[in-house]
Write a protein that holds these residues in place. Structure first.
Motif, mmCIF file in Angstrom:
data_model
loop_
_atom_site.group_PDB
_atom_site.id
_atom_site.type_symbol
_atom_site.label_atom_id
_atom_site.label_comp_id
_atom_site.label_asym_id
_atom_site.label_seq_id
_atom_site.Cartn_x
_atom_site.Cartn_y
_atom_site.Cartn_z
ATOM 1 N N ILE A 245 0.830 -1.214 0.000
ATOM 2 C CA ILE A 245 0.000 0.000 0.000
ATOM 3 C C ILE A 245 0.858 1.256 0.000
ATOM 4 N N GLU A 246 1.777 1.364 0.954
ATOM 5 C CA GLU A 246 2.535 2.606 1.066
ATOM 6 C C GLU A 246 3.541 2.789 -0.069
ATOM 7 N N SER A 247 3.732 1.798 -0.902
ATOM 8 C CA SER A 247 4.582 1.990 -2.068
ATOM 9 C C SER A 247 3.968 2.989 -3.047
ATOM 10 N N PHE A 248 2.627 3.159 -2.990
ATOM 11 C CA PHE A 248 1.982 4.117 -3.900
ATOM 12 C C PHE A 248 1.029 5.071 -3.183
ATOM 13 N N TYR A 249 0.663 4.767 -1.931
ATOM 14 C CA TYR A 249 -0.263 5.643 -1.212
ATOM 15 C C TYR A 249 0.107 5.638 0.269
ATOM 16 N N ARG A 250 0.460 6.814 0.799
ATOM 17 C CA ARG A 250 0.919 6.908 2.185
ATOM 18 C C ARG A 250 -0.014 7.740 3.062
ATOM 19 N N GLY A 251 -1.188 8.064 2.549
ATOM 20 C CA GLY A 251 -2.139 8.808 3.355
ATOM 21 C C GLY A 251 -2.712 9.992 2.612
ATOM 22 N N PRO A 252 -3.779 10.591 3.148
ATOM 23 C CA PRO A 252 -4.494 11.649 2.438
ATOM 24 C C PRO A 252 -3.697 12.921 2.212
ATOM 25 N N ASP A 253 -2.676 13.158 3.018
ATOM 26 C CA ASP A 253 -1.909 14.396 2.895
ATOM 27 C C ASP A 253 -0.564 14.198 2.198
ATOM 28 N N ARG A 254 -0.377 13.040 1.583
ATOM 29 C CA ARG A 254 0.887 12.727 0.933
ATOM 30 C C ARG A 254 0.662 12.522 -0.564
ATOM 31 N N GLN A 255 1.702 12.774 -1.339
ATOM 32 C CA GLN A 255 1.616 12.559 -2.784
ATOM 33 C C GLN A 255 1.456 11.072 -3.086
ATOM 34 N N SER A 256 0.639 10.761 -4.080
ATOM 35 C CA SER A 256 0.373 9.374 -4.457
ATOM 36 C C SER A 256 1.074 9.038 -5.772
ATOM 37 N N PHE A 257 1.372 7.758 -5.953
ATOM 38 C CA PHE A 257 2.089 7.302 -7.145
ATOM 39 C C PHE A 257 1.431 6.035 -7.682
ATOM 40 N N PRO A 258 0.297 6.168 -8.367
ATOM 41 C CA PRO A 258 -0.463 4.986 -8.791
ATOM 42 C C PRO A 258 0.332 4.032 -9.673
ATOM 43 N N ARG A 259 1.296 4.547 -10.425
ATOM 44 C CA ARG A 259 2.052 3.666 -11.306
ATOM 45 C C ARG A 259 3.234 2.994 -10.610
ATOM 46 N N GLN A 260 3.313 3.194 -9.323
ATOM 47 C CA GLN A 260 4.249 2.401 -8.525
ATOM 48 C C GLN A 260 3.541 1.266 -7.801
ATOM 49 N N ALA A 261 2.225 1.170 -7.986
ATOM 50 C CA ALA A 261 1.469 0.076 -7.379
ATOM 51 C C ALA A 261 1.821 -1.234 -8.075
ATOM 52 N N LEU A 262 1.864 -2.304 -7.314
ATOM 53 C CA LEU A 262 2.166 -3.613 -7.876
ATOM 54 C C LEU A 262 1.112 -3.999 -8.908
ATOM 55 N N PHE A 263 1.566 -4.417 -10.095
ATOM 56 C CA PHE A 263 0.700 -4.950 -11.158
ATOM 57 C C PHE A 263 -0.436 -3.992 -11.545
ATOM 58 N N TRP A 264 -0.127 -2.698 -11.612
ATOM 59 C CA TRP A 264 -1.185 -1.756 -12.000
ATOM 60 C C TRP A 264 -1.622 -1.973 -13.437
ATOM 61 N N ARG A 265 -0.717 -2.455 -14.288
ATOM 62 C CA ARG A 265 -1.085 -2.672 -15.693
ATOM 63 C C ARG A 265 -2.152 -3.755 -15.841
ATOM 64 N N SER A 266 -1.990 -4.833 -15.107
ATOM 65 C CA SER A 266 -2.939 -5.947 -15.189
ATOM 66 C C SER A 266 -4.116 -5.771 -14.245
ATOM 67 N N GLU A 267 -4.164 -4.636 -13.540
ATOM 68 C CA GLU A 267 -5.236 -4.321 -12.596
ATOM 69 C C GLU A 267 -5.334 -5.382 -11.503
ATOM 70 N N ARG A 268 -4.170 -5.814 -11.022
ATOM 71 C CA ARG A 268 -4.110 -6.850 -9.994
ATOM 72 C C ARG A 268 -3.630 -6.286 -8.653
ATOM 73 N N THR A 269 -3.537 -4.966 -8.538
ATOM 74 C CA THR A 269 -3.033 -4.353 -7.309
ATOM 75 C C THR A 269 -3.823 -4.800 -6.088
ATOM 76 N N PHE A 270 -5.116 -4.639 -6.128
ATOM 77 C CA PHE A 270 -5.931 -4.909 -4.946
ATOM 78 C C PHE A 270 -6.242 -6.389 -4.756
ATOM 79 N N PRO A 271 -6.397 -7.173 -5.828
ATOM 80 C CA PRO A 271 -6.466 -8.628 -5.604
ATOM 81 C C PRO A 271 -5.212 -9.187 -4.932
ATOM 82 N N MET A 272 -4.031 -8.602 -5.207
ATOM 83 C CA MET A 272 -2.812 -9.067 -4.553
ATOM 84 C C MET A 272 -2.828 -8.720 -3.064
ATOM 85 N N ILE A 273 -3.286 -7.519 -2.734
ATOM 86 C CA ILE A 273 -3.397 -7.142 -1.323
ATOM 87 C C ILE A 273 -4.374 -8.066 -0.610
#
Length: 369
Positions: A245-273
């Motif tokens: 989670i914190e690899s791409f999202y560290r909280g509401p007041d922090r910058q987010s990096f959606p393309r650093q999420a695991l398997f964002w291309r295959s849309e498997r980020t949240f199934p992996m979590i």
């Protein structure tokens, strides 16, 4: 949103006994019963860990076969089958990757299956360079295994099957890309089999966890064996929060990096979590580690089980695209819930469960295997 608020309310209710109990010092726990610990270790190894690695090896072999068929006869149907195989394989990996001890630490096997996080994009640059140059060494298992671990595993497959230009693998024009992916799938199958074999070896870590004793080179006492199992749970919970989670999202007041999420291309980020959390719950429940508690006045076992169940359900209910999640305030609130609950989960595993079964209060699982 109502269900999420209900979950947060339940979490607060579960925390109430802890706040009351902290007002009164609890007596030190009795020594662990060796027979009880041996039973827990047997359940963990034989009912959860070994079957989990067997599933991984089976699904990795199936993925290798799908890639072989796709490359032999490229087609949209073959590519769809390969992508389905990737989903099945990554589901199996998500459930068992929490076990980061023993064979996974040998020969960089964990990194060979999944090199992540990769914040500098090292793997992506290397994969793109191999595709550009059509390096033949990347299409053979023997030579691919000598290259960087960043191009050998599931991260490479994610890009080759879902990244820019991936549809070409369904045609003759994508022959090199397909052979590259075929070699990666074969490598993942090879490493997965080695992991399964390592846990099944008569002189391996699985047997050592069950057969702890003074003559064991790994686990001499019940405490050492129980600590190893608890460490898997704590490390796994930390990895979900800190790496998934914190690899791409560290909280509401922090910058987010959606393309650093695991398997964002295959849309498997949240199934992996979700798979990680379900794997943790399977190990927690399947090992019956809570039976080592001399008593449970804090409701620790129920709290841990509730957290794992509700967090997995929340992750399963997320939108598939990481960018869409981060753009939606309601979805971001779910991520905030996962971060908050992840912190609570770590505390309950490390502090409450660990303390209640007699582990040192100052022990850091980051320091050991």
């Amino acid at each position: 949103m109502i269900k999420l608020l209900q979950g947060l309310l339940a979490l607060l209710l579960l925390a109430a006994p802890l706040a009351r109990a902290q007002e009164t010092a609890l007596p030190p726990p009795p020594p662990l019963d060796p027979a009880a610990v041996r039973s827990v270790m047997r359940h963990a190894v034989e009912d959860v860990i070994r079957p989990g690695y067997a599933d991984l090896a089976r699904d990795a072999e199936a993925m290798k076969d799908r890639m072989e068929r796709l490359c032999a006869a490229p087609s949209p149907e073959g590519l769809a089958a390969a992508r389905d195989g990737f989903v099945t394989l990554t589901d199996a990996w998500a459930r068992i990757e929490i076990v980061r001890i023993g064979p996974a630490l040998e020969d960089s096997r964990f990194e060979r299956i999944l090199f992540y996080p990769d914040r500098k994009g090292l793997g992506l640059r290397q994969i793109q360079a191999l595709l550009r140059d059509e390096d033949p060494a990347a299409t053979q298992l023997s030579s691919l295994a000598d290259k960087s671990v960043a191009v050998q595993g599931l991260g490479a497959l994610d890009y080759l099957l879902y990244g820019d230009g991936s549809d070409s693998t369904a045609t003759e024009a994508g022959a090199y890309r397909c052979r590259f992916a075929q070699a990666v799938a074969a490598n993942v199958a090879r490493v997965s089999t080695a992991l399964s074999d390592g846990w099944n070896a008569p002189d391996g870590i699985g047997s050592a966890m069950i057969g702890f004793g003074p003559e064991s080179p790994l686990f001499r006492t019940p405490d050492e064996a129980a600590t190893a199992l608890l460490g898997i749970l704590v490390h796994g919970a930390e990895a979900v929060r800190d790496q998934r989670i914190e690899s791409f999202y560290r909280g509401p007041d922090r910058q987010s990096f959606p393309r650093q999420a695991l398997f964002w291309r295959s849309e498997r980020t949240f199934p992996m979590i979700a798979g990680n959390l379900e794997g943790l719950r399977a190990l927690f429940d399947g090992s019956q580690i809570a039976t080592l508690l001399p008593s449970d006045p804090l409701g620790t076992a129920d709290s841990i089980d509730f957290l794992l169940s509700n967090m997995a359900r929340t992750a399963r209910g997320m939108e598939p695209q990481a960018e869409a999640v981060l753009a939606d305030p309601a979805q971001r609130q779910r991520l905030d819930y996962l971060l908050l609950s992840g912190k609570d989960l770590i505390q309950r595993l490390d502090g409450e469960l660990g303390g209640a079964i007699g582990l040192s209060a100052g022990f850091s699982f980051q320091d050991g295997d």
